[in-house]
Design a protein around this motif. Structure first.
Motif, short mmCIF file in Angstrom:
data_model
loop_
_atom_site.label_atom_id
_atom_site.label_comp_id
_atom_site.label_asym_id
_atom_site.label_seq_id
_atom_site.Cartn_x
_atom_site.Cartn_y
_atom_site.Cartn_z
N MET A 169 0.87 -1.17 0.00
CA MET A 169 0.00 0.00 0.00
C MET A 169 0.90 1.22 0.00
N THR A 170 0.69 2.15 -0.91
CA THR A 170 1.45 3.39 -0.91
C THR A 170 0.68 4.43 -0.10
N VAL A 171 1.27 4.88 0.99
CA VAL A 171 0.64 5.88 1.85
C VAL A 171 1.03 7.26 1.33
N VAL A 172 0.03 8.05 0.97
CA VAL A 172 0.29 9.38 0.40
C VAL A 172 -0.03 10.51 1.37
N ASP A 173 -0.76 10.19 2.45
CA ASP A 173 -1.07 11.21 3.45
C ASP A 173 -1.63 10.49 4.68
#
Length: 80
Positions: A59-63
């Motif tokens: 999962m790419t956490v962007v905020d």
């Protein structure tokens, strides 16, 4: 507006970051390979590739905010 399907709740205990349940395999109480200090870096605009230790899904956490991690894709399923 942030899509709710792209959010996942998290908790911090000391410097560790946990999720109550993995969004991919539903394993309970997963400690993430992320420290509390990294949450501020993500808020400042840095992305974080998060690999769940239980099932190795990504999962790419962007905020984030004080309660939720924001992913670049939906992580909530339509479970009943």
């Amino acid at each position: 507006m942030i899509p709710f399907a792209n959010t996942w709740p998290y908790e911090t205990i000391g410097q560790d970051v946990y999720v109550q349940e993995c969004p991919f395999c539903q394993t309970a109480n997963v400690m993430l390979r992320m420290k509390k200090d990294e949450l501020q870096e993500i808020r400042d605009g840095r992305k974080k590739l998060l690999i769940f230790p239980c099932c190795h899904n990504k999962m790419t956490v962007v905020d984030n905010d004080n309660d939720y991690l924001l992913s670049d894709r939906p992580v909530r399923s339509k479970r009943k």
